[in-house]
Design an enzyme around this catalytic site. Structure first.
Site, short mmCIF file in Angstrom:
data_model
loop_
_atom_site.label_atom_id
_atom_site.label_comp_id
_atom_site.label_asym_id
_atom_site.label_seq_id
_atom_site.Cartn_x
_atom_site.Cartn_y
_atom_site.Cartn_z
N GLY A 77 -1.09 2.75 2.69
CA GLY A 77 0.32 2.94 2.58
C GLY A 77 0.99 3.43 2.24
O GLY A 77 2.13 4.53 2.90
N ASN A 151 6.49 -7.72 1.39
CA ASN A 151 5.16 -7.85 0.41
C ASN A 151 5.59 -9.66 -0.07
O ASN A 151 4.81 -9.88 -0.58
CB ASN A 151 4.74 -6.11 0.65
N GLN A 181 1.34 -5.17 5.29
CA GLN A 181 1.89 -7.09 4.85
C GLN A 181 1.78 -7.53 6.13
O GLN A 181 1.17 -8.57 6.59
CB GLN A 181 2.50 -7.39 3.88
N SER A 201 -3.02 -0.44 5.90
CA SER A 201 -3.46 0.44 4.58
C SER A 201 -4.46 -0.74 5.39
O SER A 201 -4.14 -1.49 5.74
CB SER A 201 -2.56 -0.39 3.15
N ALA A 202 -6.37 0.11 4.61
CA ALA A 202 -7.22 -1.59 4.87
C ALA A 202 -6.93 -2.44 4.31
O ALA A 202 -7.83 -3.45 4.62
CB ALA A 202 -8.39 -0.32 4.93
N HIS A 203 -7.27 -2.08 2.31
CA HIS A 203 -6.99 -3.23 1.80
C HIS A 203 -6.14 -5.10 2.16
O HIS A 203 -6.89 -5.47 1.09
CB HIS A 203 -7.05 -2.62 0.41
N THR A 239 -11.32 16.72 3.20
CA THR A 239 -12.29 16.40 3.69
C THR A 239 -12.31 14.63 3.59
O THR A 239 -11.83 14.02 3.47
CB THR A 239 -13.34 16.79 2.85
N CYS A 326 2.65 -3.90 -7.75
CA CYS A 326 2.60 -3.01 -7.62
C CYS A 326 4.07 -2.71 -9.10
O CYS A 326 4.48 -2.06 -9.98
CB CYS A 326 3.47 -1.41 -7.10
N1 PMP Z 1 3.83 -1.04 1.53
C1 PMP Z 1 3.64 -2.13 1.76
C2 PMP Z 1 4.52 -3.39 2.41
C3 PMP Z 1 2.91 -2.78 0.30
O1 PMP Z 1 2.40 -3.94 0.78
C4 PMP Z 1 1.97 -2.30 -0.51
C5 PMP Z 1 1.12 -2.94 -0.98
N2 PMP Z 1 1.73 -3.49 -1.99
C6 PMP Z 1 2.00 -0.89 0.68
C7 PMP Z 1 3.66 -0.16 0.91
C8 PMP Z 1 1.46 0.00 -0.45
O2 PMP Z 1 -0.48 -0.17 0.36
P1 PMP Z 1 -1.60 0.83 -0.78
O3 PMP Z 1 -1.27 -0.23 -1.87
O4 PMP Z 1 -2.64 0.95 0.08
O5 PMP Z 1 -1.01 1.96 -0.69
#
Ligand code: PMP
Length: 393
Positions: A77, A151, A181, A201-203, A239, A326
């Protein structure tokens, strides 16, 4: 692990799904055996990798109703959001004050003078009324970027309505949404939302960390952040990571199949909310009751620090977070809670509970067995006085 820990921090990252791990192991095995070559190579093993990429792109496109050619694989993300913001540097960008730092920080760096922050109400929602097309094209934004769901508090933004007002091929205004989210929790359809660009984002959906998506509508063009290779049709050089991409595709397939299961999670979240409000005095909810993701509940506990609650819950085997992961190492109050409540004490006392498909009623009971005592104990030690803010529901 699940027996020991009650994990209520899915918004920071969902555990890797077993099916995703199996798929990544299969691809890893193929990489060890030399079955997959560099996808840019013309020989057979390269072409096998290319097919894997094509299938993954198809699976990811299905999740958001895009065309496979509109999907760019990124590292997550953060990269997707940074790519969008840097592409519009020194141009007029409209956004909100509650975006993720991966929007706000590049914006400060590249377009500080040209950014306009459209205010949010006390539930964190922007009003589409505040987005308009200026009759003078000189003042029209080149980009409007509004997250699909926040988030920290889970509020869902009216992105479709905003797109309908702002998107304009004539004035070259593109609309971007950060769906990191929202993805997998609520239906996300790029055509329904009428967006040109979308990040995720995948996680957050049980895929691996370090891989994500930038959707770019066929009619739009975004200058790449990474250059120096023709991968991703020249839109993101480097790659491709086959294992991560295969994992993302599996997670996307499962997310699509499990969308309906989130109603049950919303029920547990509502139960947690009701019990906290009933059992603990001087608390208020920062997550709206309506128009919120099914899995997020953000609560402020007066006169104590969210971080102290987090640490004491952790000591009992319960994982929650304060603000976004974060930002959790910073001492400043959350910019999101400040934007909706305007009170640093309330912001410092906030805790985010975020649930997942594996959350059970017993997890909620375990939280409620310890949380009221933790709050009471911390308030006993606090020099601040609870009760100065009215109790809200
Ligand atoms: N955008 C939002 C709303 C998120 O919650 C997050 C992850 N906390 C991100 C972006 C960033 O994603 P990533 O950790 O995959 O870089």
């Amino acid at each position: 692990m699940r027996d020991q820990q009650v994990y209520l921090d899915y918004a920071a990252g969902a555990p890797l799904l077993p099916e995703v791990k199996t798929r990544m192991d299969e691809v890893g095995e193929g990489l060890v055996n030399g079955e997959y070559g560099n996808p840019s190579a013309l020989y057979a093993t390269g072409q096998r990798s290319r097919r894997l990429l094509d299938e993954a792109r198809m699976q990811v496109a299905l999740l958001i109703d895009a065309q496979p050619s509109e999907i760019i694989f990124t590292s997550g993300g953060t990269e997707s959001n940074n790519t969008v913001i840097q592409a519009f540097q020194r141009q007029i960008i409209w956004t909100t004050p509650i975006e993720h730092p991966s929007i706000l920080e590049p914006l400060r760096k590249f377009s500080r003078q040209k950014a306009r922050f459209v205010s949010v109400d006390n539930e964190g929602r922007v009003s589409p009324k505040n987005f308009y097309r200026d009759p003078d094209p000189k003042y029209c934004p080149s980009l409007v970027s509004v997250m699909l769901a926040n988030n920290e508090i889970g509020v869902i933004e009216p992105v479709r309505e905003i797109s309908m007002k702002c998107r304009s091929p004539k004035y070259k205004t593109l609309v971007h949404t950060d769906a990191t989210q929202a993805i997998g929790k609520i239906p996300v359809d790029v055509n329904e939302l009428k967006v040109d660009l979308l990040s995720f984002s995948a996680h957050k959906i049980g895929g691996p960390a370090g891989i994500g998506v930038l959707y770019v509508r066929k009619s739009a063009h975004v200058r790449p952040l990474l250059s120096g290779g023709d991968q991703e049709r020249g839109r993101r050089a480097g790659t491709e990571n086959l294992m991560l991409i295969a994992g993302l595709a599996k997670a996307a397939e499962l997310a699509r199949a499990r969308l309906t299961e989130w109603d049950k999670v919303a029920g547990l979240r509502d139960q947690l909310r009701a019990e906290i409000l009933r059992e603990i005095p001087h608390v208020s909810c920062n997550s709206p009751k309506e128009g919120c993701l099914p899995n997020i509940l953000n609560v402020s506990f007066e006169a104590i620090e969210g971080e102290a609650i987090q640490l004491m819950l952790d000591a009992t085997g319960i994982a929650v977070s304060t603000g976004s992961a974060c930002a959790s190492s910073k001492l400043e109050p959350s910019h999101v809670i400040m934007a909706i409540r305007g009170d640093a004490e309330i912001a410092h006392g906030s805790v985010r509970f975020s649930l997942g498909l594996n959350t059970t009623e017993s997890d909620i009971q375990k939280v409620m067995a310890v949380l009221p005592k933790i709050v009471a104990k911390l308030r006993d030690m606090s020099t601040l006085k609870a009760g100065e803010h009215d109790k809200e529901s």
